[in-house]
Design an enzyme around this catalytic site. Structure first.
Site, PDB file in Angstrom:
ATOM      1  N   CYS A 190       0.866  -1.152  -0.188  1.00  0.00           N
ATOM      2  CA  CYS A 190       0.184   0.019   0.104  1.00  0.00           C
ATOM      3  C   CYS A 190       0.940   1.302  -0.076  1.00  0.00           C
ATOM      4  CB  CYS A 190      -0.922  -0.094   1.278  1.00  0.00           C
ATOM      5  SG  CYS A 190      -1.859   1.444   1.332  1.00  0.00           S
ATOM      6  N   LYS A 213       1.626  -9.727   0.817  1.00  0.00           N
ATOM      7  CA  LYS A 213       0.868  -9.216  -0.500  1.00  0.00           C
ATOM      8  C   LYS A 213       2.031  -7.734  -0.718  1.00  0.00           C
ATOM      9  CE  LYS A 213      -2.809  -7.226  -3.134  1.00  0.00           C
ATOM     10  NZ  LYS A 213      -3.043  -5.837  -2.875  1.00  0.00           N
ATOM     11  N   HIS A 266       1.269  -7.817  -6.545  1.00  0.00           N
ATOM     12  CA  HIS A 266       0.657  -6.806  -7.414  1.00  0.00           C
ATOM     13  C   HIS A 266       1.650  -6.281  -8.369  1.00  0.00           C
ATOM     14  CE1 HIS A 266      -1.546  -2.588  -7.562  1.00  0.00           C
ATOM     15  NE2 HIS A 266      -1.431  -3.218  -8.878  1.00  0.00           N
ATOM     16  N   GLY A 299      -3.278  -7.342 -10.159  1.00  0.00           N
ATOM     17  CA  GLY A 299      -2.961  -6.164 -10.853  1.00  0.00           C
ATOM     18  C   GLY A 299      -3.508  -6.137 -12.195  1.00  0.00           C
TER      19      GLY A 299
HETATM   20  C1  LIG Z   1     -10.159   1.340  -2.732  1.00  0.00           C
HETATM   21  C2  LIG Z   1      -9.099   0.439  -2.639  1.00  0.00           C
HETATM   22  C3  LIG Z   1      -8.621   0.120  -1.703  1.00  0.00           C
HETATM   23  C4  LIG Z   1      -7.561  -0.890  -1.600  1.00  0.00           C
HETATM   24  N1  LIG Z   1      -6.978  -1.188  -0.142  1.00  0.00           N
HETATM   25  C5  LIG Z   1      -6.201  -2.178  -0.129  1.00  0.00           C
HETATM   26  C6  LIG Z   1      -5.776  -2.927   1.034  1.00  0.00           C
HETATM   27  O1  LIG Z   1      -6.324  -2.384   2.127  1.00  0.00           O
HETATM   28  N2  LIG Z   1      -4.723  -3.759   0.959  1.00  0.00           N
HETATM   29  C7  LIG Z   1      -4.082  -4.148  -0.088  1.00  0.00           C
HETATM   30  O2  LIG Z   1      -3.245  -4.776  -0.203  1.00  0.00           O
HETATM   31  N3  LIG Z   1      -4.467  -3.745  -1.462  1.00  0.00           N
HETATM   32  C8  LIG Z   1      -5.507  -2.739  -1.289  1.00  0.00           C
HETATM   33  N4  LIG Z   1      -5.920  -2.025  -2.604  1.00  0.00           N
HETATM   34  C9  LIG Z   1      -5.142  -2.647  -3.785  1.00  0.00           C
HETATM   35  C10 LIG Z   1      -5.683  -3.795  -4.390  1.00  0.00           C
HETATM   36  O3  LIG Z   1      -5.791  -4.866  -3.437  1.00  0.00           O
HETATM   37  C11 LIG Z   1      -5.156  -4.323  -5.611  1.00  0.00           C
HETATM   38  O4  LIG Z   1      -3.809  -4.756  -5.211  1.00  0.00           O
HETATM   39  C12 LIG Z   1      -5.018  -3.274  -6.802  1.00  0.00           C
HETATM   40  O5  LIG Z   1      -6.207  -2.656  -6.804  1.00  0.00           O
HETATM   41  C13 LIG Z   1      -4.561  -4.039  -7.948  1.00  0.00           C
HETATM   42  O6  LIG Z   1      -5.324  -5.017  -8.346  1.00  0.00           O
HETATM   43  P1  LIG Z   1      -6.678  -4.754  -9.146  1.00  0.00           P
HETATM   44  O7  LIG Z   1      -6.117  -4.061 -10.629  1.00  0.00           O
HETATM   45  O8  LIG Z   1      -7.209  -6.224  -9.378  1.00  0.00           O
HETATM   46  O9  LIG Z   1      -7.545  -4.019  -8.548  1.00  0.00           O
HETATM   47  C14 LIG Z   1      -6.815  -1.409  -2.617  1.00  0.00           C
HETATM   48  C15 LIG Z   1      -7.390  -1.018  -3.720  1.00  0.00           C
HETATM   49  C16 LIG Z   1      -8.463  -0.024  -3.888  1.00  0.00           C
HETATM   50  C17 LIG Z   1      -9.095   0.506  -5.366  1.00  0.00           C
END
Ligand SMILES: Cc1cc2nc3c(=O)[nH]c(=O)nc-3n(C[C@H](O)[C@H](O)[C@H](O)COP(=O)(O)O)c2cc1C
Length: 316
Positions: A83, A122, A154, A195
């Site tokens: 994060c 992660k 990610h 990701g």
């Molecule tokens: C609103 C929001 C909150 C997120 N909060 C977290 C979190 O608390 N922990 C985490 O590991 N990733 C968090 N992420 C990242 C996602 O878990 C993910 O790694 C990232 O969005 C890329 O994957 P995606 O393209 O499938 O969304 C967050 C993403 C978004 C959009």
């Protein structure tokens, strides 16, 4: 995902797939130790399998928070080293820890010693000017040495200066190949790709040589696709056959939560994308957005939205 995958969201997603592993929002070790733990990490057994994600960088605190999580009944504890938000960096956790693989390993080791359930990581592929080709395998080697065998990656860097968290989820380029090479380098580790994956099909395709994939935003914004996960991925029957059925299956949960004083909107906000791309999707969203937030709003709002959406479908 912070503010998204709360217990109401997870309870809904569990209706769509019995098997997909769900994750909590990140909770800091300090909050889990000293905060209102029940409010923060309480969950319903029906959500299982569900993993608790922690943020932090103090091994003892993380060990204690992991113990709390295990006592609550989570099936996995995950450490967030991905994060990028400023708030998170000032507390020295999240993606800035990509620069401190020894500390990450100490944290994971302490967590792993503290609980009997799996502890996982992660992470990103790197941060800022790190050479991801070097930094990522270095991190994984240290992580593996302390017995952590599952890592969700990610597949993009986090740029810690100058990008918002949102931009950090779109601008740094994705590198799925690098994640693939990690599986080749560490064949006994479970490598999960995350990701930019939009669909289950894309996730399956991109993770063919890996051990799985994680959907974030796509699962949240277009949740109906999760209803194919059980058959497509787990060789099981899909639990619901239409978005309408999913809503009907969620009604008893919502009714129960309303009685406990939870506002309707806190639950229906996670349903807004359910009819995405289908006739009636706009009416569904509109009715829920306009009415579910009203004081005392109840299940009749959901039934009204369902009825209006179904009518629109029939006229097509
Ligand atoms: C609103 C929001 C909150 C997120 N909060 C977290 C979190 O608390 N922990 C985490 O590991 N990733 C968090 N992420 C990242 C996602 O878990 C993910 O790694 C990232 O969005 C890329 O994957 P995606 O393209 O499938 O969304 C967050 C993403 C978004 C959009």
């Amino acid at each position: 995902m912070m503010d998204w995958t709360d217990r109401h969201c997870r309870s809904f997603h569990r209706i769509l797939s019995r098997n997909a592993l769900l994750y909590t929002e990140m909770a800091t070790s300090a909050a889990v130790m000293h905060g209102d733990v029940q409010r923060l990490i309480g969950f319903s057994p029906e959500e299982h399998p569900v993993a608790l994600q922690l943020g932090g960088s103090d091994p003892d605190d993380l060990a204690q928070a992991s113990r709390n999580g295990a006592e609550f009944g989570y099936c996995e504890i995950n450490l967030n080293v991905g994060c990028p938000s400023d708030r998170v960096q000032s507390g020295k956790f999240g993606a800035c820890l990509m620069r401190e693989p020894d500390l990450v390993a100490d944290c994971l080791d302490a967590m792993n010693q503290a609980v009997d359930i799996p502890v996982t990581l992660k992470c990103r592929i790197g941060v800022d000017d790190q050479e991801a080709e070097q930094a990522l395998p270095d991190l994984l080697a240290r992580v593996r040495a302390c017995g952590i065998l599952t890592v969700i990656i990610h597949a993009r860097k986090a740029w810690l200066q100058g990008l918002s968290p949102k931009e950090n989820r779109t601008i740094p380029p994705l590198d799925y190949d690098l994640v693939g090479r990690m599986k080749a380098t560490f064949p006994d580790m479970e490598i999960i790709l995350n990701g930019g994956l939009e669909t289950l099909a894309q996730g399956l395709e991109q993770s063919k040589k890996l051990d799985g994939f994680m959907l974030g935003r796509a699962a949240y914004h277009k949740p109906w696709q999760l209803a194919d996960a059980d058959s497509l991925i787990f060789g099981a029957e899909n639990p619901v056959s239409s978005p309408q059925d999913a809503v009907l299956a969620y009604l008893p949960y919502m009714g129960d939560q309303l009685q406990r004083g939870v506002r309707l909107h806190s639950m229906t906000r996670h349903l807004l994308g359910l009819f995405h791309g289908r006739p009636g999707a706009r009416r569904w969203r509109r009715i829920l957005s306009e009415k579910a937030n009203a004081e005392g709003a109840g299940l009749d709002v959901v039934r009204e939205a369902l009825e209006a959406t179904s009518q629109e479908m029939e006229t097509i």
